[in-house]
Scaffold this motif. Sequence first.
Motif, PDB file in Angstrom:
ATOM      1  N   LEU A 282       0.868  -1.173   0.000  1.00  0.00           N
ATOM      2  CA  LEU A 282       0.000   0.000   0.000  1.00  0.00           C
ATOM      3  C   LEU A 282       0.902   1.219   0.000  1.00  0.00           C
ATOM      4  O   LEU A 282       1.753   1.379   0.885  1.00  0.00           O
ATOM      5  CB  LEU A 282      -0.908   0.020   1.232  1.00  0.00           C
ATOM      6  CG  LEU A 282      -2.081  -0.956   1.273  1.00  0.00           C
ATOM      7  CD1 LEU A 282      -2.842  -0.794   2.583  1.00  0.00           C
ATOM      8  CD2 LEU A 282      -3.013  -0.721   0.093  1.00  0.00           C
ATOM      9  N   SER A 283       0.739   2.054  -1.014  1.00  0.00           N
ATOM     10  CA  SER A 283       1.550   3.267  -1.070  1.00  0.00           C
ATOM     11  C   SER A 283       1.116   4.226   0.030  1.00  0.00           C
ATOM     12  O   SER A 283       0.108   4.010   0.717  1.00  0.00           O
ATOM     13  CB  SER A 283       1.395   3.934  -2.437  1.00  0.00           C
ATOM     14  OG  SER A 283       0.073   4.440  -2.574  1.00  0.00           O
ATOM     15  N   GLU A 284       1.883   5.284   0.190  1.00  0.00           N
ATOM     16  CA  GLU A 284       1.501   6.296   1.173  1.00  0.00           C
ATOM     17  C   GLU A 284       0.170   6.939   0.806  1.00  0.00           C
ATOM     18  O   GLU A 284      -0.521   7.486   1.665  1.00  0.00           O
ATOM     19  CB  GLU A 284       2.601   7.351   1.274  1.00  0.00           C
ATOM     20  CG  GLU A 284       3.880   6.834   1.930  1.00  0.00           C
ATOM     21  CD  GLU A 284       4.918   7.913   2.111  1.00  0.00           C
ATOM     22  OE1 GLU A 284       5.038   8.761   1.199  1.00  0.00           O
ATOM     23  OE2 GLU A 284       5.597   7.919   3.146  1.00  0.00           O
ATOM     24  N   GLN A 285      -0.174   6.874  -0.480  1.00  0.00           N
ATOM     25  CA  GLN A 285      -1.469   7.386  -0.929  1.00  0.00           C
ATOM     26  C   GLN A 285      -2.564   6.318  -0.819  1.00  0.00           C
ATOM     27  O   GLN A 285      -3.711   6.555  -1.201  1.00  0.00           O
ATOM     28  CB  GLN A 285      -1.371   7.874  -2.376  1.00  0.00           C
ATOM     29  CG  GLN A 285      -0.488   9.083  -2.571  1.00  0.00           C
ATOM     30  CD  GLN A 285       0.996   8.732  -2.485  1.00  0.00           C
ATOM     31  OE1 GLN A 285       1.391   7.627  -2.841  1.00  0.00           O
ATOM     32  NE2 GLN A 285       1.796   9.679  -2.009  1.00  0.00           N
ATOM     33  N   GLY A 286      -2.204   5.099  -0.342  1.00  0.00           N
ATOM     34  CA  GLY A 286      -3.186   4.058  -0.112  1.00  0.00           C
ATOM     35  C   GLY A 286      -3.567   3.272  -1.337  1.00  0.00           C
ATOM     36  O   GLY A 286      -4.634   2.651  -1.373  1.00  0.00           O
ATOM     37  N   ARG A 287      -2.705   3.198  -2.362  1.00  0.00           N
ATOM     38  CA  ARG A 287      -3.019   2.448  -3.567  1.00  0.00           C
ATOM     39  C   ARG A 287      -2.348   1.073  -3.491  1.00  0.00           C
ATOM     40  O   ARG A 287      -1.152   0.970  -3.203  1.00  0.00           O
ATOM     41  CB  ARG A 287      -2.555   3.193  -4.814  1.00  0.00           C
ATOM     42  CG  ARG A 287      -3.241   4.537  -4.998  1.00  0.00           C
ATOM     43  CD  ARG A 287      -2.826   5.191  -6.307  1.00  0.00           C
ATOM     44  NE  ARG A 287      -3.279   4.413  -7.448  1.00  0.00           N
ATOM     45  CZ  ARG A 287      -4.473   4.527  -8.013  1.00  0.00           C
ATOM     46  NH1 ARG A 287      -5.344   5.390  -7.516  1.00  0.00           N
ATOM     47  NH2 ARG A 287      -4.814   3.806  -9.055  1.00  0.00           N
ATOM     48  N   PRO A 288      -3.100  -0.013  -3.758  1.00  0.00           N
ATOM     49  CA  PRO A 288      -2.520  -1.354  -3.630  1.00  0.00           C
ATOM     50  C   PRO A 288      -1.840  -1.813  -4.910  1.00  0.00           C
ATOM     51  O   PRO A 288      -2.229  -1.461  -6.025  1.00  0.00           O
ATOM     52  CB  PRO A 288      -3.745  -2.224  -3.336  1.00  0.00           C
ATOM     53  CG  PRO A 288      -4.872  -1.514  -4.020  1.00  0.00           C
ATOM     54  CD  PRO A 288      -4.558  -0.050  -3.982  1.00  0.00           C
ATOM     55  N   ALA A 289      -0.796  -2.629  -4.727  1.00  0.00           N
ATOM     56  CA  ALA A 289      -0.083  -3.258  -5.838  1.00  0.00           C
ATOM     57  C   ALA A 289       0.444  -4.601  -5.350  1.00  0.00           C
ATOM     58  O   ALA A 289       0.592  -4.826  -4.144  1.00  0.00           O
ATOM     59  CB  ALA A 289       1.050  -2.381  -6.341  1.00  0.00           C
ATOM     60  N   THR A 290       0.728  -5.509  -6.307  1.00  0.00           N
ATOM     61  CA  THR A 290       1.253  -6.822  -5.942  1.00  0.00           C
ATOM     62  C   THR A 290       2.462  -7.153  -6.804  1.00  0.00           C
ATOM     63  O   THR A 290       2.625  -6.627  -7.917  1.00  0.00           O
ATOM     64  CB  THR A 290       0.196  -7.931  -6.149  1.00  0.00           C
ATOM     65  OG1 THR A 290      -0.209  -7.939  -7.522  1.00  0.00           O
ATOM     66  CG2 THR A 290      -0.997  -7.713  -5.262  1.00  0.00           C
ATOM     67  N   ALA A 291       3.293  -8.029  -6.278  1.00  0.00           N
ATOM     68  CA  ALA A 291       4.445  -8.535  -7.027  1.00  0.00           C
ATOM     69  C   ALA A 291       4.623 -10.008  -6.667  1.00  0.00           C
ATOM     70  O   ALA A 291       4.512 -10.392  -5.498  1.00  0.00           O
ATOM     71  CB  ALA A 291       5.703  -7.751  -6.702  1.00  0.00           C
TER      72      ALA A 291
END
Length: 943
Positions: A309-318
């Motif tokens: 979760l970025s500091e802006q609250g956006r999710p990503a996966t790897a």
Amino acid sequence: QYPTFHMQSLKEYGAQPLQCMMQDSSGWMWFGGKGQLLRYDGFQFQAVLLPEPFKNIGITALIQANGCIWAGFDNGLIGYLPAHALFIPQKPNFNSDLPQFDAGFKLWTPEEGLPGKKITAFAADPNGGLWFSSYGEGLYCAVKGHIYQWNQEDDGLANDEIYTICADPLGRIWVATDAGISICRMSDDGKKQISSLNTQNSSMPDNLVTALMPDGFGNMLIGTFEHGVLRYHISNHFLENCTPNWNFGAVNQILTYGTDDIWVNTTGVGLAHIDTHAGTHFAVPAGKSAPYSRYAKVFKDREGLLWTLSEQGRPATANMRFGFLPLPYRDIQAVCVDVQNQVWIGTKNGAYRYANHTLTTILPESENILSIWQAPDGSIWCGSFGNGVYQFSADGQKLYHLNEKNGLLNGSVLSISGNSNLIWLATLGGVVALESESPGKAAKIKEHPELGSCYVYKIWADQTEGFWFCTDGKGLLYWKNGKVQAFLSAGTTPIKTIYSISQDNKNKIWFTTEKGNLFCYDGQKFEKPVDASALHSPNIAGLATCPDNELVLAYEDGLEIFNIDRNAHLRFYDAALGAPLRETSLNAICTDTRGNIWIGSEGGLLRIAGYKAGYLEDPIPVISSVSVFDHFFDFYQKSTFHYDENYFSFHFAGLWYTNPESVLYRYKLEGFDPEWKTSKDRIATYPKLPPGNYTFRVQASEHGNFDGVPVASWQFTISQPFWKRWWFVLSALLLGAILLYTLIRLRENRLKKAESLKKAMVESQFSALKSQINPHFLFNSFNTLITIIEENPHTAVAYVEHLSDFYRSIMVYRERDLIPLQEEMTLVRNFGFLLKNRYGDNFSLKMPEYHGNGQIMPLTLQMLVENAVKHNIISAAKPLHVEIFLEKPGYITVRNNLQMKIKPEPGAQFGLRSLVERYALLGERPVLILKNNAWFSVEVPIV
């Protein structure tokens, strides 16, 4: 190696940033933000409707425990909902594009109250205790209906401002504070037990602990503010520093992959990787490798994906199994990782060594390197195109150069392999072997004519000191101890050109042919575990095996992982999923000593981690909701429905965040569907189901093979309408029976009036009977009648009346082959009545009631009873006892006590012999005749 991130934002999740996340036992991902709790399935977010006390309050911690999803808020409140909550759609909220659901989220109101400070973390112990920490009011434990608080002043907690908590393998709760670590346990009698770990009582370099995580091997990883990550060995209380010379800032979170890979979220550089085996750590720079430079949270799911979760609250996966090492080369033709974890790279423009994040030139750009191999003595051999082979020491010093000038047949070396005795070189001029006493000394070249002259793509040394040669046009050759075995076919399939070869941990040899076929050989037979059409492409550029017995197939546009223990279990990965490949060469794939697979690609090296992680291999199907006529209900509680509640819709999901678009579903409604149905849709509808018992089953697969994958199921019943219920049917039958009985009684009254008319016909029918019945039976009957008249004339009249009825039955049965056994026994009872009147107490006949559906030849039992009377003494001193019984399965037995007359009656056993022959002609079981000193019995088959 840098991971490849994939943004999980297919649909917007609202305006507020997300702050925390977790995965429940069914596989759903849960996210908490300001005033919102979201559930995610890989395609869209579903917002849980929160009641008024939680509006505009941030969720800071999540956990699944004791059958519920718990959420902690930044004002100290805690709410929960059942883990299998029913998501009932609500009217759209015009402030959000998210679908909203009422899942029954409730405020937790324990009698002892809740803290007034931010909830920082949850943890659960093996005894069902729910622990939660606050930033300012210490630690809490909810167990057996009570809440216990731990604080610094009363209980000796290190500090009341807690960053995080977690449970260790012993069930203790570790508490991270800026004054060290507290280790807490609640005893069975409710007493608090606490110990500490800090700079004063251990070798901890820093008291400010910001992260905790069990490493999966009985130890605890500790994240500090200034000194990176420590590993505390619980068994021997040893503290290990995993990150000397750390300068990446405070560690906020720790994730582990395998035994050596640690990924951490830091305040200084964002995401960082720690390799405890190599003793190195590096930061993942933002940009192409990572979407952001700072992260609010990181999380590892059951598939092994890293969520951020970025500091802006956006999710990503790897997908952390794949890592890419960027290099300034486009044409990587050979790769080798030595025992010191140094990477040797061969390109069209020289050879290079990568060690300690430093790239060193080994051979100049004028050299075109085709193959690289490490010898058992640790030296590195590099085969070139046109200029022979080079030998280097592990530190990159050139030891020896062999080319055509000093004896090599051809200067182009396509493949190198060997053992401590031989080094094999596959050149354009054929295959030769080198014998060398020590590194740097001139090698002795030895030709092997038994291999013939053939072009060899690859040489492979197996685990039994044998060597395999992949040839161009001459099949697969196997050499051992100077003997060669040629394989020109795999089973019934001809094989000529072999490109790639590898060996799994069960010593099976795997190889690919020019037509894209994949074969394996176990030393006895060849197998083709998967059809070529099921593979991603026929152009397989390389093979390698992982420690967990998986086979990696490298293509030009990605790779496929084949589970050897589960045939046809294939998973394809492309650049979007973390496997950026392009134009992989045959020698640009290798396996290092830790089981990692390295593949040369355009612009760098792809590493496939070889840890045996035990992550999820298949999507786990879940039935998310069931509706009847679009009305959702709690299907965990209700499973019986009215007959007109028969329009069902099943909503399901196969939670697979690695690649949700690849998931295929197979479902079946047992009791209705004769076969499975396959679809990409996540809903199944069944209108107008008839009453009955049903089981809905669904499977999910990301590779199209449903063998052995998990199944989700739900059983339910649609009741019959009242007119089909048993009580209604029974009542109707009873009423019908009463009506039928009434009609029969009326009919019987009418028949009695006509009976007197029928009696006039008896005399004429009796005269006709004489010419119609069997003469043998008629002869025996008249003999019996004569005897009765002589011995007891007074009973003769009654006997004649019964005899006339008896003969009437004979006339009915005479023309039939078989009659019901029940009717035959009725006839015998009548016959027995006649005999009883004749002999009185000197004769007895016992026979059972019979209600079965068996059949018998007509007059069989009557004839046997008649024979018993005819051939045995019947007197007061010697009464005759005849028994008819059902004892042996499939037979009825007629038995009498044996007391033969001194003077036999006329006859020659004709009736008994005829009976035996008739049953023999019928083809049934034989008639069994048993005789001893006391009894005579005949066993007659029941048809």
